[in-house]
Design a protein around this motif. Sequence first.
Motif, short mmCIF file in Angstrom:
data_model
loop_
_atom_site.label_atom_id
_atom_site.label_comp_id
_atom_site.label_asym_id
_atom_site.label_seq_id
_atom_site.Cartn_x
_atom_site.Cartn_y
_atom_site.Cartn_z
N LEU A 1 12.12 51.38 -20.05
CA LEU A 1 11.72 52.57 -20.78
C LEU A 1 11.82 53.82 -19.91
O LEU A 1 12.22 54.90 -20.38
N GLU A 2 11.47 53.67 -18.64
CA GLU A 2 11.55 54.82 -17.71
C GLU A 2 13.00 55.24 -17.49
O GLU A 2 13.28 56.40 -17.17
N TYR B 1 9.77 45.75 -18.43
CA TYR B 1 9.82 46.46 -19.72
C TYR B 1 9.59 47.95 -19.51
O TYR B 1 10.32 48.79 -20.03
N ASN B 2 8.58 48.28 -18.72
CA ASN B 2 8.27 49.69 -18.45
C ASN B 2 9.40 50.39 -17.71
O ASN B 2 9.70 51.56 -17.97
N ARG B 3 10.04 49.67 -16.79
CA ARG B 3 11.12 50.29 -16.02
C ARG B 3 12.34 50.58 -16.90
O ARG B 3 13.05 51.57 -16.67
N GLN C 1 6.04 42.88 -18.13
CA GLN C 1 5.59 44.21 -18.54
C GLN C 1 6.13 45.28 -17.61
O GLN C 1 6.50 46.37 -18.06
N GLU C 2 6.20 44.96 -16.32
CA GLU C 2 6.73 45.92 -15.35
C GLU C 2 8.22 46.18 -15.60
O GLU C 2 8.68 47.32 -15.58
#
Length: 397
Positions: free
Chosen positions: A351-352, A347-349, A344-345
Amino acid sequence: MQKKTLKVSLLYEERRATIWFLYIFYVLYFSYDLVYYKLVLNYPWFNQEPFNVLNYILYIVLIILLPISIILIRNNKHGYIKYIYFFTYTIISGIIDIIYYNWNNFPYTSGNIVEIVFIIFSPIFINKKYFYIVFTGTIAKLLITGIILRDSIVSVPSIIVFILGIISFIILHRFLSYVEAVKTGYNQQLDGIVKGIITTLELKDPYTRGHSERVAEYAQILAKESNQFNNDELKSFYYACLLHDIGKVNIPDTILTKPGKLTKEEFELIKTHPIVGAKAVEDVEGIADFMDVILHHHERWDGKGYPIGLKGDTISFAARITAIADAFDAMTSSRSYRSALPLQEAYNRVLEGKGTQFDPQLVELFIKVYPSWIKVYDSYNYENNITGGVINENPQT
């Protein structure tokens, strides 16, 4: 001298076949009409049918097509020529025959030897689509002409075309089998060579074990979703992704496996691996077309990447795909100095990084294919025993 890629070689062979086709077409077409109307019909035992003046229309059209064909060949668009000639000749000659024999009481005796050439020569192009068009188109022309003229004589040339079509199809099938065998053998050899190189790289840097394969699989999923590549391109792209870090063979082991932070000089040396890798594959058939994957997979959308600092869509589409796959695997792989980030981390990065490190549109596609990436992640047993290459060469992630 740089070797031609397989794609260029095939294009050259088709171009040569097209030129031979044009020579044979024009020589036989005009020679046949000349012999038939000037010599054969002069013998008393032949039907004294006068020359069909409507044929001049077809002569003019074919003469006009010749310079057009030359232009197409010079612009590497020779693939259209065989279709242009077949449709032009078949449609115009069919219309001329119907008009001429409807107005006269002569029995139907039209035809030219080039109609046989279309059938017999079609396997040379190694193209099933073209063969089917020629075969069905020629039969259809004869049947339509026979129906309109109410003349059953067309059944004779129809049977001849059918028999020749079967022979041509057998020849075409053999050609295709040979080509497929060559392609399969070539792909197997290339696959073995690429995997051998990756194994050598993993021996040099144990932390890269599995990294190349995972990046290639992630990138392949994203590339398919983009609908920008055909099957042959996807294969070449996959091999290029497998070799995206091949330039690391030029980096000293002490730098690749260094557990701590790199010095400025060491990092500058790391940044040379895309250039070294691209140079290594520039002459390799099947990979050279996607050399930019190796050269530019560390470029960023905002222009702050390396080795050149390309920005936005000046970075090739394939390299932009690989950049996301490479970064995601780097983040979700364990390092000598840190554990892998949670999915998840990572994945978020990603997106960031939309619009800064990564292509915004590809990030949207990444969101769509992310469930498939999780399956790849799980298939490599990340949670138990997977490690990856150190992140020193890619500090942006």
